[in-house]
Design a protein around this motif. Sequence first.
Motif, mmCIF file in Angstrom:
data_model
loop_
_atom_site.group_PDB
_atom_site.id
_atom_site.type_symbol
_atom_site.label_atom_id
_atom_site.label_comp_id
_atom_site.label_asym_id
_atom_site.label_seq_id
_atom_site.Cartn_x
_atom_site.Cartn_y
_atom_site.Cartn_z
ATOM 1 N N SER A 3 0.840 -1.189 0.000
ATOM 2 C CA SER A 3 0.000 0.000 0.000
ATOM 3 C C SER A 3 0.876 1.241 0.000
ATOM 4 O O SER A 3 1.830 1.330 0.789
ATOM 5 N N PRO A 4 0.589 2.208 -0.863
ATOM 6 C CA PRO A 4 1.416 3.421 -0.890
ATOM 7 C C PRO A 4 1.203 4.267 0.358
ATOM 8 O O PRO A 4 0.101 4.326 0.907
ATOM 9 N N SER A 5 2.264 4.898 0.823
ATOM 10 C CA SER A 5 2.158 5.840 1.940
ATOM 11 C C SER A 5 2.180 7.256 1.383
ATOM 12 O O SER A 5 2.993 7.584 0.514
ATOM 13 N N ILE A 6 1.264 8.080 1.862
ATOM 14 C CA ILE A 6 1.095 9.437 1.347
ATOM 15 C C ILE A 6 1.183 10.409 2.508
ATOM 16 O O ILE A 6 0.341 10.390 3.419
ATOM 17 N N ALA A 7 2.191 11.260 2.500
ATOM 18 C CA ALA A 7 2.367 12.271 3.542
ATOM 19 C C ALA A 7 1.768 13.592 3.084
ATOM 20 O O ALA A 7 2.080 14.083 1.997
ATOM 21 N N ILE A 8 0.907 14.156 3.911
ATOM 22 C CA ILE A 8 0.392 15.509 3.701
ATOM 23 C C ILE A 8 1.249 16.444 4.550
ATOM 24 O O ILE A 8 1.299 16.303 5.775
ATOM 25 N N VAL A 9 1.952 17.358 3.901
ATOM 26 C CA VAL A 9 2.903 18.211 4.605
ATOM 27 C C VAL A 9 2.152 19.135 5.558
ATOM 28 O O VAL A 9 1.326 19.955 5.138
ATOM 29 N N ASP A 10 2.449 18.998 6.849
ATOM 30 C CA ASP A 10 1.771 19.767 7.895
ATOM 31 C C ASP A 10 2.732 20.800 8.461
ATOM 32 O O ASP A 10 3.555 20.505 9.317
ATOM 33 N N TYR A 11 2.620 22.034 7.945
ATOM 34 C CA TYR A 11 3.438 23.132 8.454
ATOM 35 C C TYR A 11 2.548 24.227 9.050
ATOM 36 O O TYR A 11 2.956 25.377 9.189
ATOM 37 N N GLY A 12 1.323 23.832 9.404
ATOM 38 C CA GLY A 12 0.420 24.735 10.097
ATOM 39 C C GLY A 12 -0.430 25.603 9.204
ATOM 40 O O GLY A 12 -1.137 26.481 9.699
ATOM 41 N N MET A 13 -0.413 25.359 7.871
ATOM 42 C CA MET A 13 -1.204 26.172 6.944
ATOM 43 C C MET A 13 -1.898 25.238 5.957
ATOM 44 O O MET A 13 -1.246 24.418 5.312
ATOM 45 N N GLY A 14 -3.205 25.336 5.851
ATOM 46 C CA GLY A 14 -3.915 24.518 4.872
ATOM 47 C C GLY A 14 -5.018 23.715 5.514
ATOM 48 O O GLY A 14 -5.018 23.456 6.720
ATOM 49 N N ASN A 15 -5.951 23.306 4.674
ATOM 50 C CA ASN A 15 -7.122 22.549 5.130
ATOM 51 C C ASN A 15 -6.758 21.063 5.152
ATOM 52 O O ASN A 15 -7.250 20.249 4.373
ATOM 53 N N LEU A 16 -5.858 20.697 6.068
ATOM 54 C CA LEU A 16 -5.212 19.394 6.029
ATOM 55 C C LEU A 16 -6.184 18.238 6.225
ATOM 56 O O LEU A 16 -6.088 17.212 5.544
ATOM 57 N N HIS A 17 -7.107 18.380 7.156
ATOM 58 C CA HIS A 17 -7.987 17.258 7.463
ATOM 59 C C HIS A 17 -8.977 16.993 6.332
ATOM 60 O O HIS A 17 -9.310 15.831 6.055
ATOM 61 N N SER A 18 -9.425 18.039 5.641
ATOM 62 C CA SER A 18 -10.293 17.837 4.485
ATOM 63 C C SER A 18 -9.544 17.128 3.366
ATOM 64 O O SER A 18 -10.084 16.240 2.694
ATOM 65 N N VAL A 19 -8.286 17.521 3.159
ATOM 66 C CA VAL A 19 -7.458 16.851 2.152
ATOM 67 C C VAL A 19 -7.260 15.391 2.530
ATOM 68 O O VAL A 19 -7.391 14.497 1.680
ATOM 69 N N ALA A 20 -6.970 15.123 3.799
ATOM 70 C CA ALA A 20 -6.755 13.744 4.245
ATOM 71 C C ALA A 20 -8.010 12.902 4.061
ATOM 72 O O ALA A 20 -7.935 11.757 3.578
ATOM 73 N N ARG A 21 -9.162 13.443 4.424
ATOM 74 C CA ARG A 21 -10.417 12.686 4.274
ATOM 75 C C ARG A 21 -10.682 12.364 2.802
ATOM 76 O O ARG A 21 -11.106 11.248 2.466
ATOM 77 N N ALA A 22 -10.444 13.341 1.926
ATOM 78 C CA ALA A 22 -10.676 13.123 0.501
ATOM 79 C C ALA A 22 -9.732 12.060 -0.046
ATOM 80 O O ALA A 22 -10.135 11.188 -0.825
ATOM 81 N N LEU A 23 -8.481 12.119 0.345
ATOM 82 C CA LEU A 23 -7.506 11.128 -0.110
ATOM 83 C C LEU A 23 -7.871 9.729 0.379
ATOM 84 O O LEU A 23 -7.785 8.751 -0.374
ATOM 85 N N MET A 24 -8.269 9.626 1.630
ATOM 86 C CA MET A 24 -8.629 8.314 2.176
ATOM 87 C C MET A 24 -9.869 7.758 1.499
ATOM 88 O O MET A 24 -9.991 6.549 1.301
ATOM 89 N N HIS A 25 -10.790 8.645 1.118
ATOM 90 C CA HIS A 25 -11.991 8.202 0.404
ATOM 91 C C HIS A 25 -11.646 7.773 -1.014
ATOM 92 O O HIS A 25 -12.155 6.764 -1.521
ATOM 93 N N ALA A 26 -10.761 8.543 -1.668
ATOM 94 C CA ALA A 26 -10.395 8.248 -3.057
ATOM 95 C C ALA A 26 -9.509 7.022 -3.168
ATOM 96 O O ALA A 26 -9.572 6.293 -4.167
ATOM 97 N N ALA A 27 -8.674 6.793 -2.169
ATOM 98 C CA ALA A 27 -7.720 5.676 -2.209
ATOM 99 C C ALA A 27 -7.694 4.990 -0.849
ATOM 100 O O ALA A 27 -6.743 5.148 -0.076
ATOM 101 N N PRO A 28 -8.726 4.222 -0.514
ATOM 102 C CA PRO A 28 -8.814 3.613 0.821
ATOM 103 C C PRO A 28 -7.695 2.619 1.112
ATOM 104 O O PRO A 28 -7.454 2.291 2.273
ATOM 105 N N HIS A 29 -7.009 2.141 0.080
ATOM 106 C CA HIS A 29 -5.906 1.194 0.279
ATOM 107 C C HIS A 29 -4.616 1.889 0.695
ATOM 108 O O HIS A 29 -3.665 1.231 1.101
#
Length: 226
Positions: A3-29
């Motif tokens: 399974s690929p690992s995908i890091a969302i860069v967290d430097y304190g700016m951005g809608n990180l949790h919405s991006v994470a939820r969308a990615l997990m929905h699009a690629a649950p594996h």
Amino acid sequence: MKSPSIAIVDYGMGNLHSVARALMHAAPHANVYLASDVAGIKSADRIVFPGQGAMPDCMRNLAQSGLSDAVLEAAASKPLLGVCVGEQMLFERSEEGNAACLGIFPGIVKRFQGQRYATTAPENTPLAAITHENEKLKVPHMGWSRVKQTRAHPVWQGIPDEAYFYFVHSYFVVPDNDSLTVGTALYGQVFACAVARDNIFAVQFHPEKSAGHGLRLYRNFVEWDI
């Protein structure tokens, strides 16, 4: 298959949790996680680089987080997806605060300005529809716009040309080299809203707010074989 690992860069700016939820929905594996340290970026197979807010603040936070070099290193070799200000940060300089950016792509970031645009828009103003020649477009550009695919790319796979995506921005990238542009949108002028080179694909719009086409773009990124 691993399974690929995908890091969302967290430097304190951005809608990180919405991006994470969308990615997990699009690629649950996939193994999707927020990376706030260098190790988290180095260990990932793929990188998503979001951004939201003023460019000087984004660049300052990225530097203070200690992640600048890790992002540059990842951008040199790993599949990387820039989103919104994360796309803008890949260029050399922004008119917003005259901020120096990462300089991965040649070009600048400019503001919507000129006679076609109103100075400001009230909060939550929807995308303006042009019905009269003298009607002013609101800045920021906020709402759904068609994206013209100017060049074929694996991340566009299965997404119709001129599909709608959701935008919220006052600034846009102006690449020095037109060959970087893979998508454009129209808002008072035609502007680059998607750029790509080698292992990098970056967009001005928000896939996580763009319904089915946005989820397909995220899934295509996860499956992109560079």
